[in-house]
Design a protein around this motif. Structure first.
Motif, mmCIF file in Angstrom:
data_model
loop_
_atom_site.group_PDB
_atom_site.id
_atom_site.type_symbol
_atom_site.label_atom_id
_atom_site.label_comp_id
_atom_site.label_asym_id
_atom_site.label_seq_id
_atom_site.Cartn_x
_atom_site.Cartn_y
_atom_site.Cartn_z
ATOM 1 N N THR A 254 9.850 0.515 -7.437
ATOM 2 C CA THR A 254 10.427 0.155 -8.836
ATOM 3 C C THR A 254 11.200 1.589 -9.280
ATOM 4 O OG1 THR A 254 10.192 -0.839 -11.301
ATOM 5 C CG2 THR A 254 8.361 0.655 -10.100
ATOM 6 N N VAL A 255 12.234 1.498 -9.906
ATOM 7 C CA VAL A 255 12.629 2.726 -10.569
ATOM 8 C C VAL A 255 12.372 2.828 -11.978
ATOM 9 C CG1 VAL A 255 14.582 2.827 -8.723
ATOM 10 C CG2 VAL A 255 15.012 1.567 -11.090
ATOM 11 N N ASN A 256 11.582 1.933 -12.694
ATOM 12 C CA ASN A 256 11.245 2.092 -13.898
ATOM 13 C C ASN A 256 9.803 2.559 -13.923
ATOM 14 O OD1 ASN A 256 9.871 0.426 -16.330
ATOM 15 N ND2 ASN A 256 11.912 0.141 -16.872
ATOM 16 N N SER A 257 9.706 3.632 -15.167
ATOM 17 C CA SER A 257 8.488 4.308 -15.143
ATOM 18 C C SER A 257 7.407 3.451 -15.667
ATOM 19 C CB SER A 257 8.721 5.260 -16.209
ATOM 20 O OG SER A 257 7.177 6.233 -16.283
ATOM 21 N N HIS A 258 7.890 2.521 -16.755
ATOM 22 C CA HIS A 258 6.691 1.618 -17.201
ATOM 23 C C HIS A 258 6.118 0.743 -16.100
ATOM 24 C CE1 HIS A 258 4.832 -1.254 -19.837
ATOM 25 N NE2 HIS A 258 5.514 -2.302 -19.281
ATOM 26 N N ARG A 259 7.066 0.299 -15.322
ATOM 27 C CA ARG A 259 6.524 -0.732 -14.250
ATOM 28 C C ARG A 259 5.746 0.177 -13.261
ATOM 29 N NH1 ARG A 259 11.289 -3.520 -15.381
ATOM 30 N NH2 ARG A 259 12.518 -2.556 -13.650
ATOM 31 N N MET A 260 6.234 1.333 -13.013
ATOM 32 C CA MET A 260 5.196 2.398 -11.940
ATOM 33 C C MET A 260 3.748 2.306 -12.595
ATOM 34 S SD MET A 260 7.739 5.637 -11.229
ATOM 35 C CE MET A 260 9.390 5.584 -10.658
ATOM 36 N N LYS A 261 3.719 2.312 -13.846
ATOM 37 C CA LYS A 261 2.332 2.423 -14.412
ATOM 38 C C LYS A 261 1.736 1.266 -14.330
ATOM 39 C CE LYS A 261 3.729 6.112 -17.629
ATOM 40 N NZ LYS A 261 4.068 6.318 -18.765
ATOM 41 N N GLU A 262 2.442 0.197 -14.895
ATOM 42 C CA GLU A 262 1.840 -1.211 -14.689
ATOM 43 C C GLU A 262 1.377 -1.688 -13.437
ATOM 44 O OE1 GLU A 262 4.123 -5.196 -14.835
ATOM 45 O OE2 GLU A 262 3.751 -4.653 -16.828
ATOM 46 N N ASN A 263 2.107 -1.381 -12.389
ATOM 47 C CA ASN A 263 1.677 -1.681 -10.894
ATOM 48 C C ASN A 263 0.415 -0.774 -10.646
ATOM 49 O OD1 ASN A 263 3.953 -3.329 -10.764
ATOM 50 N ND2 ASN A 263 5.083 -1.986 -9.568
ATOM 51 N N ARG A 264 -0.006 -0.036 -11.278
ATOM 52 C CA ARG A 264 -1.167 0.764 -10.752
ATOM 53 C C ARG A 264 -2.274 0.127 -11.628
ATOM 54 N NH1 ARG A 264 -0.955 4.688 -7.388
ATOM 55 N NH2 ARG A 264 -2.886 5.483 -7.915
ATOM 56 N N MET B 1 -10.620 13.064 1.231
ATOM 57 C CA MET B 1 -10.064 12.192 0.060
ATOM 58 C C MET B 1 -9.731 10.707 0.399
ATOM 59 S SD MET B 1 -6.494 13.008 -1.923
ATOM 60 C CE MET B 1 -6.973 14.504 -2.324
ATOM 61 N N PRO B 2 -10.217 9.825 -0.373
ATOM 62 C CA PRO B 2 -9.908 8.264 0.166
ATOM 63 C C PRO B 2 -8.425 7.997 -0.005
ATOM 64 C CG PRO B 2 -10.996 8.328 -1.931
ATOM 65 C CD PRO B 2 -10.978 9.892 -1.522
ATOM 66 N N LEU B 3 -8.015 7.093 0.899
ATOM 67 C CA LEU B 3 -6.583 6.802 0.606
ATOM 68 C C LEU B 3 -6.465 5.732 -0.365
ATOM 69 C CD1 LEU B 3 -5.272 5.879 4.193
ATOM 70 C CD2 LEU B 3 -4.373 7.694 2.910
ATOM 71 N N ASP B 4 -5.125 6.276 -1.131
ATOM 72 C CA ASP B 4 -4.818 5.405 -2.357
ATOM 73 C C ASP B 4 -4.500 3.913 -1.788
ATOM 74 O OD1 ASP B 4 -3.393 4.059 -4.533
ATOM 75 O OD2 ASP B 4 -2.862 5.986 -5.285
ATOM 76 N N PRO B 5 -4.773 2.817 -2.386
ATOM 77 C CA PRO B 5 -4.233 1.694 -1.802
ATOM 78 C C PRO B 5 -2.947 1.325 -2.117
ATOM 79 C CG PRO B 5 -5.982 1.394 -3.412
ATOM 80 C CD PRO B 5 -5.968 2.716 -3.186
ATOM 81 N N LEU B 6 -2.294 1.999 -2.931
ATOM 82 C CA LEU B 6 -1.081 1.603 -3.401
ATOM 83 C C LEU B 6 -0.104 2.316 -2.891
ATOM 84 C CD1 LEU B 6 -2.000 1.114 -7.230
ATOM 85 C CD2 LEU B 6 -1.927 -0.691 -5.347
ATOM 86 N N ILE B 7 0.885 1.942 -2.338
ATOM 87 C CA ILE B 7 2.160 2.680 -1.681
ATOM 88 C C ILE B 7 3.362 2.485 -2.394
ATOM 89 C CG2 ILE B 7 3.397 3.280 0.541
ATOM 90 C CD1 ILE B 7 0.775 1.682 1.962
ATOM 91 N N PHE B 8 4.149 3.704 -2.752
ATOM 92 C CA PHE B 8 5.480 3.280 -3.316
ATOM 93 C C PHE B 8 6.467 3.578 -2.304
ATOM 94 C CE2 PHE B 8 9.171 5.021 -5.791
ATOM 95 C CZ PHE B 8 8.815 4.112 -6.839
ATOM 96 N N GLY B 9 7.385 2.555 -2.380
ATOM 97 C CA GLY B 9 8.473 2.549 -1.281
ATOM 98 C C GLY B 9 9.788 2.840 -1.859
ATOM 99 N N PHE B 10 10.664 3.377 -0.717
ATOM 100 C CA PHE B 10 11.994 4.017 -1.222
ATOM 101 C C PHE B 10 12.946 2.951 -0.496
ATOM 102 C CE2 PHE B 10 9.368 7.651 -1.983
ATOM 103 C CZ PHE B 10 9.657 7.917 -3.081
ATOM 104 N N TRP B 11 12.878 1.872 -0.034
ATOM 105 C CA TRP B 11 13.943 0.876 0.411
ATOM 106 C C TRP B 11 14.682 0.506 -0.805
ATOM 107 C CZ3 TRP B 11 13.737 -4.731 1.063
ATOM 108 C CH2 TRP B 11 15.221 -5.237 1.512
ATOM 109 N N LYS B 12 16.022 0.809 -0.721
ATOM 110 C CA LYS B 12 17.021 0.327 -1.646
ATOM 111 C C LYS B 12 17.031 1.008 -2.939
ATOM 112 C CE LYS B 12 16.600 -4.232 -1.553
ATOM 113 N NZ LYS B 12 16.825 -4.582 -3.267
ATOM 114 N N VAL B 13 16.356 2.188 -2.922
ATOM 115 C CA VAL B 13 16.250 3.395 -3.991
ATOM 116 C C VAL B 13 17.744 4.233 -3.762
ATOM 117 C CG1 VAL B 13 15.326 5.086 -5.403
ATOM 118 C CG2 VAL B 13 13.803 3.230 -4.287
ATOM 119 N N ASP B 14 18.583 3.854 -4.951
ATOM 120 C CA ASP B 14 19.785 4.801 -4.877
ATOM 121 C C ASP B 14 19.641 6.144 -4.738
ATOM 122 O OD1 ASP B 14 20.975 2.324 -4.979
ATOM 123 O OD2 ASP B 14 21.735 2.359 -7.009
#
Length: 312
Positions: A260-270, A1-14
């Motif tokens: 991001t903690v915003n679902s809309h921006r999660m989608k937008e960033n992809r 399976m090819p690596l997804d080039p987009l990584i989701f980070g958890f720094w500063k997620v409450d």
């Protein structure tokens, strides 16, 4: 399976919302996740992953989970303990990637005393010690060969000279270099060196100053989102400034890390695979470089009473 080039980070997620943010990110298509002991929320990330798998959103094998060895655990006898603690918190039997977080060794802090240890001990002091980073790397190698706790190992915030030092003694070569990369700090030579030594490059702080304003490490005037050349390209492409910055990182053959903690921006960033930046547009963005780091221990550690540079 090819690596997804987009990584989701958890720094500063409450922590209060971290499990649900993790779950939502998986629901929105993310499969690569960047965690660390120091972020203080690995238990909650683990809850989100476990719930997503139980609900059938993904299988463990579809995920690529990264964690990091904190500065207080660089002594070889502490490396396995630290990795196991992250595994336990994340509710995993193995990591896909384990990285040395900083080339800074600090006094050991037992789990029962303080976890995560952070930069300051219980006395409010940052105590830097001398540790042979090559010995730390040898203990990292055993996480792969002896303990099967992680599939790959790598480093964060290392310079070319530090990489050369590891490469000169390693049995397992670093698979990944994670560094601060954005148009204000393009790191062209370091990225080239990493690629020529078959390392993937993960680019953190993809959006530049945005994560640092609330920490008083940047100002609103530093924003790449409102930089005229970025805004003009975004308008031309009918994309957001964030999408242009992510696309710039991808076209440089790096793996952009965003949060991001915003679902809309999660989608937008992809939504960054339906357009390309031209050579001219890439050059325009490249020319914004001023070799400026927002995440520099040589600066922020002085606020903790220690001068601790890792970059010249």
């Amino acid at each position: 399976m090819p690596l997804d080039p987009l990584i989701f980070g958890f720094w500063k997620v409450d922590r209060d919302i971290c499990a649900s943010v993790c779950y939502e990110a998986i629901k929105n298509g993310y499969r690569r996740f960047d965690c660390a002991c120091d972020y203080g929320n690995e238990k909650e990330v683990g809850e989100g992953i476990t719930t997503a798998i139980q609900d059938g959103l993904c299988q463990r094998e579809e995920l690529f989970i990264t964690s990091k060895l904190w500065n207080t655990y660089h002594s070889p006898e502490h490396v396995t303990l630290a990795c196991q603690r992250s595994l336990d918190d994340l509710q995993l039997t193995y990591l896909d990637e384990y990285l040395i977080h900083f080339p800074i060794s600090m006094e050991y802090v037992p789990f029962e005393t303080k976890y995560p240890p952070e930069w300051l001990n219980l006395d409010g002091k940052m105590i830097v010690i001398d540790t042979d980073m090559c010995q730390t790397w040898k203990a990292m190698e055993e996480l792969v060969t002896k303990h099967q706790m992680t599939k790959t190992i790598g480093v964060c915030n290392f310079t070319t000279q530090l990489l050369r030092q590891i490469l000169s003694i390693c049995t397992i070569r670093p698979s990944t270099l994670q560094i601060e990369v954005h148009p204000h700090n393009s790191q062209q030579k370091l990225i080239r060196f990493a690629h020529e030594n078959n390392m993937m490059v993960t680019a953190f702080s993809t959006f530049g100053s945005t994560s640092y304003v609330e920490l008083s490490m940047a100002t609103e005037n530093d924003s790449l989102f409102t930089t005229p050349s970025i805004v003009n390209i975004a308008k031309l492409k009918k994309k957001s400034s964030a999408q242009v910055l992510i696309r710039w990182a991808i076209q440089r053959h790096t793996f952009p890390l965003t949060k991001t903690v915003n679902s809309h921006r999660m989608k937008e960033n992809r939504l960054v695979f339906d357009f390309n930046l031209s050579d001219e547009e890439m050059t325009i963005i490249n020319n914004l470089n001023k070799n400026y780091r927002y995440n520099d221990p040589g600066v922020f550690c002085e606020g903790m009473g220690v001068f601790c540079p890792i970059y010249e």
